[in-house]
Scaffold this active site. Sequence first.
Site, PDB file in Angstrom:
ATOM      1  N   HIS A  67      -0.162   2.365   7.866  1.00 17.18           N
ATOM      2  CA  HIS A  67      -0.255   2.807   6.481  1.00 17.18           C
ATOM      3  C   HIS A  67       1.137   3.079   5.914  1.00 17.18           C
ATOM      4  CE1 HIS A  67      -4.516   3.071   5.584  1.00 17.18           C
ATOM      5  NE2 HIS A  67      -4.228   3.678   4.443  1.00 17.18           N
TER       6      HIS A  67
ATOM      7  N   GLU B  58      -9.195  -2.372   3.165  1.00 13.77           N
ATOM      8  CA  GLU B  58      -8.422  -1.699   4.199  1.00 13.77           C
ATOM      9  C   GLU B  58      -9.262  -1.752   5.468  1.00 13.77           C
ATOM     10  OE1 GLU B  58      -6.294   1.838   3.037  1.00 13.77           O
ATOM     11  OE2 GLU B  58      -7.156   1.724   1.011  1.00 13.77           O
TER      12      GLU B  58
ATOM     13  N   HIS C 235       0.810  -1.222   0.000  1.00 14.32           N
ATOM     14  CA  HIS C 235       0.000   0.000   0.000  1.00 14.32           C
ATOM     15  C   HIS C 235       0.843   1.271   0.000  1.00 14.32           C
ATOM     16  CE1 HIS C 235      -3.751   2.045   0.084  1.00 14.32           C
ATOM     17  NE2 HIS C 235      -3.741   2.411   1.344  1.00 14.32           N
TER      18      HIS C 235
ATOM     19  N   TYR D 231     -12.565   0.283   1.984  1.00 15.34           N
ATOM     20  CA  TYR D 231     -12.407   0.122   3.432  1.00 15.34           C
ATOM     21  C   TYR D 231     -13.452  -0.799   4.056  1.00 15.34           C
ATOM     22  CZ  TYR D 231      -8.726   3.618   3.910  1.00 15.34           C
ATOM     23  OH  TYR D 231      -7.530   4.281   3.846  1.00 15.34           O
TER      24      TYR D 231
ATOM     25  N   SER E 287      -1.919   5.375  10.913  1.00 14.36           N
ATOM     26  CA  SER E 287      -1.056   6.291  10.162  1.00 14.36           C
ATOM     27  C   SER E 287       0.372   6.231  10.687  1.00 14.36           C
ATOM     28  CB  SER E 287      -1.581   7.724  10.286  1.00 14.36           C
ATOM     29  OG  SER E 287      -0.665   8.636   9.691  1.00 14.36           O
TER      30      SER E 287
END
Length: 698
Positions: free
Chosen positions: A242, A461, A134, A497, A295
């Site tokens: 991520h 996701e 990703h 998602y 994140s």
Amino acid sequence: MASEAADSSAVGASAAGSPGAGSSAADPSAADSSGPGGSSGTAAAAGLVGRGIADITGEIAECGMLGYGMAYQQSAGLHTRLRARAFAFADSAGRRLMVVVCDLPLMFGSIVQAVLPRLPDGYTDSNVMLTATHTHCGPGGYAHHALYNGNTGGFRPQTFGAIVDGIVEAALAAHADLAPAALRLAHGTLENASANRSRRAFERNPADERAHFPLAVDPQTTVLTVERDGRLVGALNWFAVHNTSMTNQNRLVSADNKGYAGYHWERVVSDVDYLDRAPADFIAAFAQTNAGDMSPNLDLEAGHGPTDDMFENTRIIGTRQSEAAAALAEKAPLADPFDLVLDHRITYVDMADVRVRPEFTGDGRPHRTSGPAGGATSFAGALPDGPTHFKGFDAEQNRILGALSQRVVYPLSARARDAQAPKPIALPGGLVNKLIPLVQQRLPVQLLRIGPLYLIGLPFEVTITAGLRLRRTVAAVVGADVSDVLVAGYSNAYGHYTTTPEEYDAQMYEGGSTLFGRWQLPALQQIASELATAMRDGVGVGSGTPEPDLSGRRHNRGAKPPAEVVPPRGKSFGDQLSFARNGRVVAAEFVAAHPSIDLRRGSTYLTVERETEPGKWVRVADDGDWSTRLHWARDRAGDEQVRPRVPLRSRTAGPGRHATVRIEWDAGEAPPGRYRLSYHGNTPRGSFTGTTAPFEIG
């Protein structure tokens, strides 16, 4: 090669050495030679494992990047090459399985459909997992669904071909490398490498689930190690974060923090030479799990945290993952190697029409998913990792679309209201799909078993709490510990998602991007439970109907080729234009050809060489190294003097017929000596090389 400063964070470790209870062969007629809980402690009895690695880098110039959806984010050079790292497994009963971890923004059915027919007999969609790390800074244009080719000018055959060829090459190498190996599984915790970017949605979950993640992050890091003759030769790691340390301002193709984690560990252990086609001594893949709301930007601002430099953040977050996995690998021998028992199931599901039973919905009533619909917040982007280019969309709400959905769409359709409300619908994907394939609706759900480890292969996701529910669902059926069950997101296709229904109601970015509505997670729990039950009981499952092959459709016939590049008058391709240095960083600029004439897959656009004796030059770095960067641009912009390590934001693709390439090398801790930089390019008439004069590094 640039130096890599050590960086560590909190790591705790535990090891798992025996399979979970109640698994069986994918083929019900095949005998399970070991049975639940078997353990041998010998490499030969543990099974066969093979490893392979290959280059999958696509177009590094004038190709829209996939991930952030920014129209201006067109590739303009190379930060790090993209790799496919493959692991093949075979157990004593003759069952096979393969996992290929790819430095790609997303995995699409288009890639899977092209790869599988080129693999050896015995590898199918059921026992092969193709999964993406990703990165948001890889070239796009390799999907057969229109939404994902929006900034690439259409389908890009060159990038598609590079990805498919590289994955096949890695997979074939792994299959050919099958040999007796000892496998061990270990779990630990890694902190200070992720942050929850949707805390408001997370806090809506029940208290017991929030208590499972007291820092609102999933800190579990899992490593599967491969040993031969007592020597570590491979590792597969899963950690939820991520791959967005590189921001949407970056235009260099980059594998981001997951790619750096693999590069760092491989270089530390065996100094892998990526241009050597021979099997590497050590291959480390860093795969994704339920990273939907995780994140790497620890300050919850794009490009910020732990520093304000996206390149340094990529290195630090990657190093933290690498060092955590390496620490677990050192502790893994405390557990006995497990007997390699393999199993696999897959089913294709029309996610737009799943009838979810009451035991999975949470409210005691049956419900039904609906056609894909993008919410308003999905067009705003996840702000901690970077907004999209769509103007007028707010990350929290959209009053106009909200009112339109509540007053027009939902009153007209009770099914849409039950499935999609309170989503302010911005894109009715189900309707558009009837006109042109926009997003994939028939999606694969996969369950793999590798000894004690269960992987739920999903094309979504998945947020950490949604992932926890899926893991608990499967663990309860097969009798495994929840830590031994992982969600393998970004696998085999892409469907955006998956959130919990509670998170969905918050309609933050992840909820707005949960296309099939608030019952999507319960539907996946139901499907995963059915796969796990079939695996436990040794029976098959219905395969469902896969997405059709869309490669022959008109919109997939290829984007317009790039405009021609010629050298300026009086110059030739490869001529040096300038040379500059800033401390131990050196840079040279050359007259460039277009990189798409030859992607140089498995090769390099640049080399750094050191003179070891008079007239003898040895390569010490290439374009796959962290220490190098390559910037490509049409027409020269700015000073004659090259400014090392400064992004070329002013150098945008334009109508010019001339092009330049700038090569940068950070000498770091390279030993003193004479060095030179070379640029390697291709024209339709053949290859060329431009080389600087030797320079000294003190």
